[in-house]
Design a protein around this motif. Structure first.
Motif, PDB file in Angstrom:
ATOM      1  N   TYR A 213     124.756 -34.004  97.876  1.00 47.06           N
ATOM      2  CA  TYR A 213     124.202 -33.481  99.105  1.00 47.06           C
ATOM      3  C   TYR A 213     122.671 -33.464  99.061  1.00 47.06           C
ATOM      4  N   PRO A 214     122.012 -33.380 100.215  1.00 46.75           N
ATOM      5  CA  PRO A 214     120.551 -33.246 100.232  1.00 46.75           C
ATOM      6  C   PRO A 214     120.106 -31.933  99.596  1.00 46.75           C
ATOM      7  N   PRO A 215     118.818 -31.806  99.294  1.00 48.12           N
ATOM      8  CA  PRO A 215     118.329 -30.614  98.576  1.00 48.12           C
ATOM      9  C   PRO A 215     118.639 -29.286  99.256  1.00 48.12           C
ATOM     10  N   GLU A 216     118.425 -29.180 100.564  1.00 50.02           N
ATOM     11  CA  GLU A 216     118.594 -27.878 101.208  1.00 50.02           C
ATOM     12  C   GLU A 216     120.021 -27.339 101.108  1.00 50.02           C
ATOM     13  N   PRO A 217     121.050 -28.093 101.504  1.00 53.75           N
ATOM     14  CA  PRO A 217     122.405 -27.559 101.325  1.00 53.75           C
ATOM     15  C   PRO A 217     122.808 -27.417  99.856  1.00 53.75           C
ATOM     16  N   SER A 218     122.259 -28.288  98.996  1.00 56.35           N
ATOM     17  CA  SER A 218     122.552 -28.139  97.560  1.00 56.35           C
ATOM     18  C   SER A 218     122.058 -26.797  97.058  1.00 56.35           C
ATOM     19  N   MET A 219     120.851 -26.413  97.484  1.00 58.38           N
ATOM     20  CA  MET A 219     120.307 -25.118  97.067  1.00 58.38           C
ATOM     21  C   MET A 219     121.122 -23.971  97.671  1.00 58.38           C
ATOM     22  N   ARG A 220     121.637 -24.167  98.860  1.00 53.93           N
ATOM     23  CA  ARG A 220     122.479 -23.140  99.485  1.00 53.93           C
ATOM     24  C   ARG A 220     123.747 -22.911  98.660  1.00 53.93           C
ATOM     25  N   ILE A 221     124.387 -24.017  98.239  1.00 53.55           N
ATOM     26  CA  ILE A 221     125.599 -23.885  97.418  1.00 53.55           C
ATOM     27  C   ILE A 221     125.276 -23.161  96.114  1.00 53.55           C
ATOM     28  N   ILE A 222     124.147 -23.512  95.506  1.00 53.97           N
ATOM     29  CA  ILE A 222     123.765 -22.885  94.235  1.00 53.97           C
ATOM     30  C   ILE A 222     123.541 -21.390  94.406  1.00 53.97           C
ATOM     31  N   THR A 223     122.852 -20.996  95.454  1.00 50.19           N
ATOM     32  CA  THR A 223     122.623 -19.558  95.657  1.00 50.19           C
ATOM     33  C   THR A 223     123.918 -18.840  96.022  1.00 50.19           C
ATOM     34  N   ASP A 224     124.846 -19.533  96.697  1.00 52.23           N
ATOM     35  CA  ASP A 224     126.166 -18.939  96.926  1.00 52.23           C
ATOM     36  C   ASP A 224     126.862 -18.667  95.596  1.00 52.23           C
ATOM     37  N   ILE A 225     126.729 -19.604  94.661  1.00 55.94           N
ATOM     38  CA  ILE A 225     127.321 -19.410  93.332  1.00 55.94           C
ATOM     39  C   ILE A 225     126.664 -18.220  92.631  1.00 55.94           C
ATOM     40  N   PHE A 226     125.331 -18.125  92.700  1.00 54.06           N
ATOM     41  CA  PHE A 226     124.626 -16.983  92.102  1.00 54.06           C
ATOM     42  C   PHE A 226     125.220 -15.669  92.624  1.00 54.06           C
ATOM     43  N   GLU A 227     125.334 -15.579  93.941  1.00 56.00           N
ATOM     44  CA  GLU A 227     125.804 -14.335  94.571  1.00 56.00           C
ATOM     45  C   GLU A 227     127.242 -14.034  94.184  1.00 56.00           C
ATOM     46  N   PHE A 228     128.099 -15.047  94.254  1.00 57.07           N
ATOM     47  CA  PHE A 228     129.514 -14.872  93.942  1.00 57.07           C
ATOM     48  C   PHE A 228     129.714 -14.429  92.497  1.00 57.07           C
ATOM     49  N   CYS A 229     129.021 -15.100  91.578  1.00 59.97           N
ATOM     50  CA  CYS A 229     129.231 -14.815  90.157  1.00 59.97           C
ATOM     51  C   CYS A 229     128.619 -13.484  89.732  1.00 59.97           C
ATOM     52  N   ALA A 230     127.524 -13.087  90.361  1.00 58.80           N
ATOM     53  CA  ALA A 230     126.936 -11.793  90.022  1.00 58.80           C
ATOM     54  C   ALA A 230     127.944 -10.674  90.243  1.00 58.80           C
ATOM     55  N   GLU A 231     128.818 -10.867  91.230  1.00 58.45           N
ATOM     56  CA  GLU A 231     129.821  -9.844  91.544  1.00 58.45           C
ATOM     57  C   GLU A 231     131.145 -10.096  90.840  1.00 58.45           C
ATOM     58  N   GLU A 232     131.568 -11.372  90.779  1.00 62.96           N
ATOM     59  CA  GLU A 232     132.910 -11.681  90.282  1.00 62.96           C
ATOM     60  C   GLU A 232     132.961 -12.004  88.788  1.00 62.96           C
ATOM     61  N   THR A 233     131.994 -12.779  88.293  1.00 66.14           N
ATOM     62  CA  THR A 233     132.013 -13.235  86.886  1.00 66.14           C
ATOM     63  C   THR A 233     130.653 -12.979  86.240  1.00 66.14           C
ATOM     64  N   PRO A 234     130.294 -11.726  86.017  1.00 67.05           N
ATOM     65  CA  PRO A 234     128.942 -11.383  85.561  1.00 67.05           C
ATOM     66  C   PRO A 234     128.578 -11.903  84.176  1.00 67.05           C
ATOM     67  N   LYS A 235     129.562 -12.310  83.365  1.00 69.93           N
ATOM     68  CA  LYS A 235     129.264 -12.831  82.032  1.00 69.93           C
ATOM     69  C   LYS A 235     129.132 -14.354  82.026  1.00 69.93           C
ATOM     70  N   PHE A 236     129.293 -14.970  83.186  1.00 70.16           N
ATOM     71  CA  PHE A 236     129.237 -16.426  83.273  1.00 70.16           C
ATOM     72  C   PHE A 236     127.843 -16.848  83.705  1.00 70.16           C
TER      73      PHE A 236
END
Length: 560
Positions: A213-236
């Motif tokens: 994907y282009p940079p902007e949506p790629s960065m969106r997916i990455i920040t979604d992962i940051f947010e999701f994992c901070a809550e769901e998988t904090p050791k990952f």
């Protein structure tokens, strides 16, 4: 740190030594004709280093104690005396069954963490039955099409007892979702899942080119992962910000450091722009560096990296948590330094590169197999590579004390040089609008290409000696047991994929993909929807295609 009178006395003593001791020897014998310079910036390597070369060193501000700012000496107060680095051999073999076999073999041989390599179709978000996948299935790693493949890879491997690193970038969200789904099947609490996804798309635009994907949506997916994992998988660890491939593409050590930390800055900025709190997500950031040939320069690079990141996180982003300022990193020995000629020499190269990583305080280490310039490593060569780490850990003494080269006039001076060069490059990146702008304008790529071109010229002119390649050659064909992926394995993988498609609930797949499409087109976090799609046995290609339709595909410009 040093008394001025003592420094003056040392300066005068050095002058006397050069006049009385060195000059007569030079007049009679001379010195080698080599250019004594660092790889980074071409700085002169002096004949001798003294306290005058680190006269401005302040112990508290520049070094400190392990586990304390600025973390030059390490992020853990007990270093390897508390816990050795994770020995994480990179592995992915053709089919999921073969990968499961290799993982179990490595764990039986004493490996302490798993590292998963994926084939090119998986890295590009394509299924094994896609026309573009033909001939590439299972070649550079394991083929993963559906959750069924991930279940096979980790059959009999309890995910609450191992940590797993996955070298996956554009489709990282999908492979992470599969890992979480396997953990759910095993009854493992998501909070107990440990590992890392590489998930570093910026370096894909720079060096590897396995982007979707282009940079902007790629960065969106990455920040979604940051947010999701901070809550769901904090050791990952949600990202492994990678300089490894930047160095493999030809960069200097300082460029590797500057561009890697520059990418890290972009990810932090994107997460903050998405409304995340720096001290919530930053502790889950990790880094991935190259272990190159020059032992002392590599040690200096690792030490400078920790000091720089602590400064960046505090001064640029007002991070307050100590964990947000601590740079933790994995190291892989330099694949680009392996030679097809005299492959046995690679065992020695890898050992020296691994030593540099350990002296520099890595948290995790992969040592290359001697035959990786030719193919995937055989069991025998990967065992030798693992034994290299084990000998370092248990026989060499390198892990017995923390930051053993600290205080070396040469290493401290070199650490300052690497840091200064890297910050100078970062300043220019900032002037160009940040790493995203510098990458999209192809400036970063041109800097690396220029260095790579110069290095190749040096090799061809024998200004840079590569043992067994342009000097000390032998006229013989290597005798190697090459690891190969048979065509039948690709056919088997495609048949398995077809079987999963026949047995799954198509209505559930369609519903999950439609929900993902709506989330991607809106502003919801896409990760819960990807997990649902994975659990319905939607394929990697189907999930990535949904996001392709919403986000588009990246079309790079020319790096001319």
């Amino acid at each position: 740190m040093f008394d001025q009178d003592d420094l003056e006395a040392i300066r005068e003593g050095r002058e006397d030594w050069e006049e009385s001791e060195v000059d007569p020897v030079l007049d009679r014998f001379g010195e080698r004709e080599d250019e004594f310079t660092t790889d980074t910036g071409g700085h002169e390597v002096k004949r001798l280093y003294t306290p005058n070369d680190v006269a401005d060193l302040d112990y508290d501000d520049d070094l400190g104690f392990p586990g304390e700012e600025p973390y030059t000496r390490g992020v853990y107060s007990t270093g390897y005396r508390g816990r050795l680095w994770t020995m994480r051999q990179y592995a992915g073999m053709g089919t999921p069954e073969e990968t499961n076999e290799r993982f179990n073999y490595l764990m039986d041989e004493g490996q302490t963490g798993l590292s998963m390599a994926f084939d090119l179709p998986t890295q590009m978000g394509r299924d094994s039955d896609h026309a573009m996948s033909a001939g590439e299935v299972g070649k550079s790693g394991v083929a993963i099409d559906t959750l069924a493949d991930m279940e096979t890879v980790f059959e009999g491997i309890p995910l609450d007892e191992v940590s797993t690193s996955m070298t996956i970038n554009a489709p990282a969200s999908v492979l992470l979702a599969m890992y979480i789904a396997v953990g759910d099947q095993q009854g493992v609490d998501r909070e107990e899942l440990r590992g890392t996804i590489q998930n570093d798309v910026l370096k894909e635009y720079i060096a590897r080119n396995t982007y979707i994907y282009p940079p902007e949506p790629s960065m969106r997916i990455i920040t979604d992962i940051f947010e999701f994992c901070a809550e769901e998988t904090p050791k990952f660890n949600t990202i492994s910000i990678s300089g490894y491939h930047i160095r493999e593409a030809g960069s200097t050590a300082a460029q590797e450091l500057a561009f890697t930390l520059g990418d890290g800055i972009e990810y932090v900025k994107a997460a903050l722009d998405a409304g995340l709190d720096v001290d919530e997500f930053a502790p889950q950031l990790s880094f991935f560096f190259n272990g190159h040939n020059n032992i002392f320069e590599e040690v200096a690079k690792f030490r400078a990296a920790r000091r720089m990141w602590a400064t960046i996180m505090e001064e640029r982003f007002d991070a307050e948590s100590e964990k947000s300022k601590q740079l933790k990193f994995h190291t892989q020995t330099a694949g680009s330094m392996l030679t097809a000629q005299q492959v046995e020499n690679n065992v020695v190269r890898v050992a020296y590169q691994a030593l540099a990583a350990v002296l520099g305080g890595t948290q995790s280490l992969h040592t290359n197999g001697k035959d990786e310039a030719l193919s995937l490593p055989t069991e025998k060569s990967v065992r030798t590579a693992l034994r290299t780490q084990q000998i370092l850990a248990h026989e060499s003494g390198a892990a017995d004390t923390i930051d053993p080269l600290a205080g070396s006039y040469y290493v401290e001076s070199l650490t300052d040089e690497v840091e200064a060069d890297a910050f100078e490059i970062l300043d220019e990146v900032d002037e160009r609008g940040g790493m995203r702008e510098a990458i999209e304008s192809q400036w970063v790529q041109r800097q690396i290409q220029d260095v790579a071109f110069d290095r190749q010229e040096e090799i061809e002119e024998k200004e840079r000696i590569i043992v067994g390649v342009n000097e000390f050659q032998v006229d013989e064909e290597p005798e190697m047991d090459i690891e190969e992926v048979a065509p039948e394995e690709e056919e088997k993988q495609v048949r398995n994929l077809e079987a999963v498609k026949e047995e799954r609930d198509d209505e559930a797949v369609d519903a999950a993909l439609a929900a993902l499409e709506d989330a991607a087109a809106g502003d919801e976090n896409v990760m819960p929807y990807i997990v649902d799609a994975v659990k319905a046995y939607a394929t990697v290609g189907e999930i990535c295609d949904v996001m392709r339709d919403v986000f588009g595909e990246y079309q790079p410009g020319s790096a001319l």
